[in-house]
Design a protein around this motif. Structure first.
Motif, PDB file in Angstrom:
ATOM      1  N   ASP A 208      -0.356  37.730 -22.611  1.00 25.51           N
ATOM      2  CA  ASP A 208       0.405  37.905 -23.844  1.00 25.51           C
ATOM      3  C   ASP A 208       1.884  38.062 -23.515  1.00 25.51           C
ATOM      4  N   ARG A 209       2.709  37.423 -24.315  1.00 28.61           N
ATOM      5  CA  ARG A 209       4.153  37.565 -24.134  1.00 28.61           C
ATOM      6  C   ARG A 209       4.558  38.998 -24.436  1.00 28.61           C
ATOM      7  N   LYS A 437       8.003  44.345 -20.502  1.00 32.81           N
ATOM      8  CA  LYS A 437       8.485  43.387 -19.510  1.00 32.81           C
ATOM      9  C   LYS A 437       7.699  43.521 -18.210  1.00 32.81           C
ATOM     10  N   GLU A 440       4.079  42.131 -18.720  1.00 34.48           N
ATOM     11  CA  GLU A 440       4.042  40.672 -18.715  1.00 34.48           C
ATOM     12  C   GLU A 440       4.211  40.136 -17.300  1.00 34.48           C
ATOM     13  N   ARG A 444       1.344  38.110 -15.429  1.00 37.77           N
ATOM     14  CA  ARG A 444       1.642  36.758 -14.977  1.00 37.77           C
ATOM     15  C   ARG A 444       1.249  36.583 -13.515  1.00 37.77           C
TER      16      ARG A 444
END
Length: 653
Positions: A208-209, A437, A440, A444
């Protein structure tokens, strides 16, 4: 339709022996003819089609290549084999008979090479008397003098043409080769790969962003500015106080507060991530079952199967399934989400589910299945370096506010209240921004690692399938050996010599519940066949039915029938729908027998394939056309059928 009428069949039936939509179509182009194909390309694809059991497709391609300049003995040899493969001489049209005769007459004009020699042997076999005469013996002798590969091709493709004494002369060799080669080339260890779906490329759910928007930055900066202004004003009042202890307390407040803030941010992030992961495991999965037959239900079954197969040592199946219920549902939801829109069968993602099951077992045995709890656990030192500086900051703030109050009571109170409120919201906004931040970024990294591992597994599994999967020539050869041994059993059962067999034909349909697959442009193949063998003799017709487990190379007889020629009252091909045909055999002294070549499972060519060619190729491969012609001839003419359509021997050059 009476026996005298022959239907033109341009489509294939849903779920028939010719294939179904739910089967696997391997993404190969070796049987696909490009629009701008050269004669050489058409010949090559035609040759592949012939060896793969699609003679109708082969004869058109090879003939087209010959007509456009590829007129040599090798091409003509393979064209004649394609013309005769899976057909009796009675199946040939008058034009095809004339084409063979013209080629025979002109053969002396071709270059004298090994292919011409093989072609001459074919002609001798076709036109020598079907008895034990010297001409037949000479033809058989010439056949045995050919190289083994060419001899085997002639025997395979002229199987329905060679009868009587000709067949007797080569039958023992044919049967022996079938017995020796039926399970050759590691068949039992490789056939499964042909029916296995091509694995779909690896995917991993995208993280999810970070839920961080411009407004969040605006609020955070505004609160930070207000907080900094209030704290700065308190510092100004402390300087006006001029006493050294408040100034020292202010400096301690700044140092302790920043330390407590950093450690508190770390503590909060780790605790939140731990709770989020735990929440994922608890809430994964659906309360209601997905509909039966759908992709999601298939994924459910595969997860249960593979997690129940790959068990840690010492754990029972039910115990393991209970232990991994949460993570299994979480992984199941991911697979359903990332592949649902692809409109694929679950078999194409089984490789990933199997990989996930092995990975979970491995991490359980290594003690890292819930590694996020170790990663996000809050160290005691972090708690100490958060709570202790926070306590010092509170004490220092008390001294600072008291000193500022002596200088400007109202200003000190307002600054303290503003600093407290702005500091709280500053912490809230920056904790959210920095935490999102960081989340994510970490997700990632996890995504990239998982995707890399899955791609490696996909490549490994695909390479194994490609190395294991038999080619079309092997599949067709094994099926031919199976039918040869089935024929051998039938002859032995009735103690029939080949001289008594006028004609024979196989009609192969797929058995219920079988697996289906084909290469793009090729014929459908099945893991289980229902095969009917018709043996035509002077006394009547022997009709055998057998089930063939193609993966195990095992044949089971299911039924056998006999009927006289005059007992056949009609042969009918019933068209039940656009893609549905049934051959109905009616006897005068018995009920109508339905020879199923179609049912309701659904079958169709690929969008880029020609439906008529697709139908003709697969019906021809199934033996439908030859079976229909033989039974129609018997129904229409009875015993007189033997003497019909006699092939004239071409004049000798």
């Amino acid at each position: 339709m009476n026996a005298s009428a022959t239907p033109t069949i341009n489509t294939v039936a849903p779920g028939s022996n010719v294939g179904v939509q739910t089967g696997n179509v391997h993404n190969s182009t070796i049987y696909v003819v490009p629009p701008d194909a050269t004669p050489e390309q058409k010949y090559t694809i035609g040759l592949r089609s012939l060896e793969a059991g699609a003679p109708s497709k082969a004869r058109g391609l090879i003939r087209d290549a010959i007509d456009h300049g590829l007129d040599h003995t090798e091409a003509n040899f393979h064209w004649v084999l394609a013309l005769l493969s899976k057909r009796t001489l009675r199946d040939l049209t008058s034009e095809e008979h004339e084409q063979i005769k013209r080629l025979f007459a002109a053969l002396h004009t071709y270059l004298e090479d090994e292919w011409r020699t093989a072609l001459e042997v074919v002609f001798r076999l076709l036109y020598s008397p079907n008895d034990s005469s010297g001409a037949t013996a000479a033809a058989i002798k010439d056949l045995h003098a050919l190289p083994p590969g060419r001899r085997e091709m002639i025997l395979r493709h002229l199987d329905l043409v060679l009868t009587g004494a000709k067949k007797d002369s080569v039958w023992e060799e044919t049967r022996r080769e079938a017995e020796e080669s039926q399970c050759g080339a590691q068949r039992l260890d490789r056939v499964w790969a042909y029916f296995h779906a091509d694995p779909i490329p690896a995917r991993t759910r995208e993280p999810d962003r970070a839920e961080v928007f411009t407004a969040h930055y605006v609020y955070a900066v505004a609160c930070t500015g207000l907080f900094a202004g209030a704290v700065g004003y308190l510092g100004w009042l402390v300087l006006l106080n001029t006493a050294p202890s408040p100034i020292l307390a202010y400096l301690v407040l700044l140092a302790a507060g920043s330390t407590a803030g950093r450690q508190g941010l770390e503590w909060h992030y780790r605790a939140k991530r731990w709770q989020a992961r735990d929440r994922q495991l608890r809430s994964a999965g659906r309360e209601s079952q997905p509909p039966e037959g759908g992709f999601a239900r298939g994924v459910d079954h595969s997860f249960t199967h593979y997690f129940g197969t790959y068990l840690p040592q010492g754990l029972g199946r039910e115990h393991w399934l209970s232990k991994t219920a949460g993570i299994r549902r979480l992984l199941r939801d991911e697979v359903v989400e990332i592949y649902r829109e692809s409109r694929i069968g679950v078999r194409r993602v089984d490789w990933l589910i199997r990989f996930m099951a092995r990975d979970v077992r491995q991490r359980w045995q290594a003690g890292t299945l819930l590694e996020y709890r170790d990663r996000y656990s809050v160290a005691t030192s972090t708690k100490i370096w958060c709570l202790l500086p926070a306590a010092i900051a509170v004490a220092s703030a008390t001294v600072v506010i008291a000193a500022a109050f002596t200088v400007n009571p109202l200003g000190a109170v307002l600054a303290a209240v503003c600093a407290l409120a702005a500091g709280w919201y500053t912490a809230v906004w920056w904790t959210h921004i920095l935490g999102e931040k960081r989340r994510e970024r970490e997700e990632r990294e996890e995504h990239d690692q998982a995707q890399s591992a899955r791609k490696t597994e996909h490549q490994r599994w695909k390479a194994k399938l490609d190395a294991t999967r038999p080619n079309e020539q092997e599949m067709e050869a094994w099926l031919t050996y199976d039918k040869t041994l089935l024929l051998s059993q039938a002859l032995d059962l009735y103690r029939l010599p080949w001289q008594d067999v006028i004609a024979h034909t196989f009609l192969q349909t797929h058995a219920p519940g079988c697996k289906k697959a084909r290469r793009r442009g090729g014929v459908w193949r099945f893991s289980k066949y229902s095969i009917r063998l018709f043996l035509v003799t002077h006394d009547g017709v022997r009709d055998f039915s057998a089930d063939l487990n193609f993966e195990r190379a095992h044949i089971d007889w299911t039924e056998r029938r006999n009927f006289r020629f005059d007992a056949v009252s009609s042969i009918e091909v019933a068209r039940e729908s656009t893609y549905s045909y049934t051959l109905k055999l009616t006897l005068s002294n018995g009920p109508t027998t339905d020879v199923g070549v179609a049912n309701s499972e659904g079958v169709a060519p690929e969008p880029e394939e020609d439906p008529d060619a697709f139908s003709e190729t697969n019906l021809d491969a199934a033996g439908f056309t030859t079976t229909l012609h033989i039974l129609e001839g018997i129904a229409a003419e009875g015993k007189a059928w033997f003497n019909r359509h006699t092939v004239d021997t071409p004049s000798q050059r």
